[in-house]
Each structure stands twice: as C-alpha cells, then as structure tokens.
Design a protein around this motif. Sequence first.
Motif, PDB file in Angstrom:
ATOM      1  N   VAL A  81       0.807  -1.057  -0.056  1.00  0.00           N
ATOM      2  CA  VAL A  81      -0.044  -0.109   0.075  1.00  0.00           C
ATOM      3  C   VAL A  81       0.701   1.284  -0.056  1.00  0.00           C
ATOM      4  O   VAL A  81       0.444   2.251  -0.590  1.00  0.00           O
ATOM      5  CB  VAL A  81      -0.964  -0.127   1.276  1.00  0.00           C
ATOM      6  CG1 VAL A  81      -1.769   1.369   1.326  1.00  0.00           C
ATOM      7  CG2 VAL A  81      -1.917  -1.308   0.933  1.00  0.00           C
ATOM      8  N   LEU A  82       1.847   1.184   0.651  1.00  0.00           N
ATOM      9  CA  LEU A  82       2.854   2.340   0.879  1.00  0.00           C
ATOM     10  C   LEU A  82       3.475   2.820  -0.478  1.00  0.00           C
ATOM     11  O   LEU A  82       3.735   3.540  -0.822  1.00  0.00           O
ATOM     12  CB  LEU A  82       4.012   2.128   1.685  1.00  0.00           C
ATOM     13  CG  LEU A  82       3.475   2.468   3.348  1.00  0.00           C
ATOM     14  CD1 LEU A  82       4.679   2.109   4.372  1.00  0.00           C
ATOM     15  CD2 LEU A  82       2.910   3.749   3.521  1.00  0.00           C
ATOM     16  N   ALA A 107      11.727   4.449  -6.156  1.00  0.00           N
ATOM     17  CA  ALA A 107      12.739   3.364  -6.216  1.00  0.00           C
ATOM     18  C   ALA A 107      12.906   2.488  -5.058  1.00  0.00           C
ATOM     19  O   ALA A 107      12.730   1.414  -5.119  1.00  0.00           O
ATOM     20  CB  ALA A 107      14.112   3.681  -6.645  1.00  0.00           C
ATOM     21  N   ALA A 108      12.874   3.006  -3.832  1.00  0.00           N
ATOM     22  CA  ALA A 108      13.085   2.260  -2.637  1.00  0.00           C
ATOM     23  C   ALA A 108      11.741   1.590  -2.234  1.00  0.00           C
ATOM     24  O   ALA A 108      11.782   0.547  -1.567  1.00  0.00           O
ATOM     25  CB  ALA A 108      13.509   3.302  -1.214  1.00  0.00           C
ATOM     26  N   HIS A 109      10.875   2.198  -2.330  1.00  0.00           N
ATOM     27  CA  HIS A 109       9.515   1.673  -2.144  1.00  0.00           C
ATOM     28  C   HIS A 109       9.052   0.361  -2.918  1.00  0.00           C
ATOM     29  O   HIS A 109       8.709  -0.529  -2.616  1.00  0.00           O
ATOM     30  CB  HIS A 109       8.379   2.710  -2.273  1.00  0.00           C
ATOM     31  CG  HIS A 109       8.203   3.366  -0.880  1.00  0.00           C
ATOM     32  ND1 HIS A 109       9.070   4.638  -0.644  1.00  0.00           N
ATOM     33  CD2 HIS A 109       7.445   3.504   0.115  1.00  0.00           C
ATOM     34  CE1 HIS A 109       8.789   5.079   0.675  1.00  0.00           C
ATOM     35  NE2 HIS A 109       7.949   4.380   1.084  1.00  0.00           N
ATOM     36  N   VAL A 110       9.474   0.743  -4.070  1.00  0.00           N
ATOM     37  CA  VAL A 110       9.081  -0.501  -5.226  1.00  0.00           C
ATOM     38  C   VAL A 110      10.091  -1.563  -5.039  1.00  0.00           C
ATOM     39  O   VAL A 110       9.760  -2.830  -4.886  1.00  0.00           O
ATOM     40  CB  VAL A 110       9.347   0.077  -6.608  1.00  0.00           C
ATOM     41  CG1 VAL A 110       9.383  -1.145  -7.688  1.00  0.00           C
ATOM     42  CG2 VAL A 110       8.355   1.021  -6.982  1.00  0.00           C
ATOM     43  N   VAL A 140      11.966  -6.832   8.812  1.00  0.00           N
ATOM     44  CA  VAL A 140      13.303  -6.178   8.631  1.00  0.00           C
ATOM     45  C   VAL A 140      13.120  -5.195   7.644  1.00  0.00           C
ATOM     46  O   VAL A 140      13.629  -4.087   7.591  1.00  0.00           O
ATOM     47  CB  VAL A 140      14.422  -7.084   8.772  1.00  0.00           C
ATOM     48  CG1 VAL A 140      15.857  -6.312   8.413  1.00  0.00           C
ATOM     49  CG2 VAL A 140      14.870  -7.653  10.026  1.00  0.00           C
ATOM     50  N   THR A 141      12.820  -5.833   6.341  1.00  0.00           N
ATOM     51  CA  THR A 141      12.879  -4.990   5.197  1.00  0.00           C
ATOM     52  C   THR A 141      12.002  -3.808   5.529  1.00  0.00           C
ATOM     53  O   THR A 141      12.018  -2.526   4.884  1.00  0.00           O
ATOM     54  CB  THR A 141      12.285  -5.828   4.072  1.00  0.00           C
ATOM     55  OG1 THR A 141      13.420  -7.003   3.812  1.00  0.00           O
ATOM     56  CG2 THR A 141      12.201  -4.934   2.703  1.00  0.00           C
ATOM     57  N   ALA A 142      10.886  -4.118   5.919  1.00  0.00           N
ATOM     58  CA  ALA A 142       9.582  -2.842   6.239  1.00  0.00           C
ATOM     59  C   ALA A 142       9.991  -2.075   7.215  1.00  0.00           C
ATOM     60  O   ALA A 142      10.154  -0.607   7.013  1.00  0.00           O
ATOM     61  CB  ALA A 142       8.411  -3.398   6.871  1.00  0.00           C
ATOM     62  N   GLN A 149      12.904   5.939   4.843  1.00  0.00           N
ATOM     63  CA  GLN A 149      12.121   6.939   3.991  1.00  0.00           C
ATOM     64  C   GLN A 149      10.895   7.821   4.456  1.00  0.00           C
ATOM     65  O   GLN A 149      10.388   8.591   3.965  1.00  0.00           O
ATOM     66  CB  GLN A 149      11.306   5.994   2.850  1.00  0.00           C
ATOM     67  CG  GLN A 149      12.386   5.196   1.961  1.00  0.00           C
ATOM     68  CD  GLN A 149      13.282   6.202   1.238  1.00  0.00           C
ATOM     69  OE1 GLN A 149      12.879   7.213   0.411  1.00  0.00           O
ATOM     70  NE2 GLN A 149      14.611   6.021   1.186  1.00  0.00           N
ATOM     71  N   TRP A 150      10.387   7.291   5.917  1.00  0.00           N
ATOM     72  CA  TRP A 150       9.527   7.898   6.446  1.00  0.00           C
ATOM     73  C   TRP A 150       9.869   8.716   7.619  1.00  0.00           C
ATOM     74  O   TRP A 150       9.402   9.762   8.068  1.00  0.00           O
ATOM     75  CB  TRP A 150       8.357   7.011   6.776  1.00  0.00           C
ATOM     76  CG  TRP A 150       7.558   6.401   5.518  1.00  0.00           C
ATOM     77  CD1 TRP A 150       7.943   5.413   4.740  1.00  0.00           C
ATOM     78  CD2 TRP A 150       6.528   7.083   4.974  1.00  0.00           C
ATOM     79  NE1 TRP A 150       7.227   5.362   3.665  1.00  0.00           N
ATOM     80  CE2 TRP A 150       6.096   6.453   3.762  1.00  0.00           C
ATOM     81  CE3 TRP A 150       5.511   8.233   5.182  1.00  0.00           C
ATOM     82  CZ2 TRP A 150       5.246   6.638   3.052  1.00  0.00           C
ATOM     83  CZ3 TRP A 150       4.521   8.344   4.475  1.00  0.00           C
ATOM     84  CH2 TRP A 150       4.171   7.781   3.304  1.00  0.00           C
TER      85      TRP A 150
END
Length: 152
Positions: A81-82, A107-110, A140-142, A149-150
Amino acid sequence: MRASGTGHPGSGRDDEFVAAPEYYDSRAYDGRQYDSRAYDRRQYDSREYGRGGHPGQPRTASLPVRAGRVVSGVVAGAVLVLAVVVVGAQYLGGERGFPGPGSTSVAAHVLAALVVVVAQIVADRARGFAAFAAPVVVIVTASILLITQWWG
C-alpha cells in the motif's frame, strides 16, 4: 459393459461402451503411481502427506511459525500500500506541478515491495528454518523502509 457383439473389443457396434472401468482408483486420477507394498506403510504416508497420513491434509506448522506468517502478511500488505501511495504521489506531483516524493523514494518503495512479496511467498510455502527466516526478512525490510524513507 457390452450389450451386444461378440464379447471382445473392436468387433461390435457398441464399442464405445467397452472401456468401462471395473473400479475407480483415485490415486491414478491424481497422477500418482504407488507401489502397492509401500503405499500402506505408515512411514510412507507420513513422509508423503505429513503427520496425519491422509491425502489432502497438509502438514500444520507450529503456532509461532503461523503467527509469524500472519504478522508478516499484514506487514507485506502495508508495504505494498505504501508503494502504491508513493508511486501515485509521484505521478500526481508530476502532473500538477508540485514536487513529489522523488525518484529515490519511489525506487526504494518499489524495491522493498518486491523483496517483501518474494519473502512472503517463501514464508507461506516453506518449512523448517526458511519458514522462520522469511517473515523476519519481511519485517526487517519494512522496518528499514520506514526508518529511511518515512522517519529519517
């Protein structure tokens, strides 16, 4: 069965009825071929079908593994969703003339969404150590995505 003819295939007008099976074998229908001596052994059934020994009854994972799969599934959905929100904000920013999140953030989110989806598929299908490690990779990735990023 044959209603008329001489009694052997290919000699009468009712040949389409000759091929009626005497019994239905579900194992042959499923595409599995079993050795008749090995099929009835409890060891063979437990190796093929899990603890229950019944076809169609999958092995059940332990409670911590199942809980990890549930939590990582929710986290994986949130990361997806993010990623959609960030890609949408970048698109709308470009269309309406205001700065969006930027190509680095997109790119980081994708990339995080791809890693999370692959890890979640592995978590749902794997057994053993991989069933424990894959949900950890998702979380860990999330976490790295949220921190860099947030919140960073």
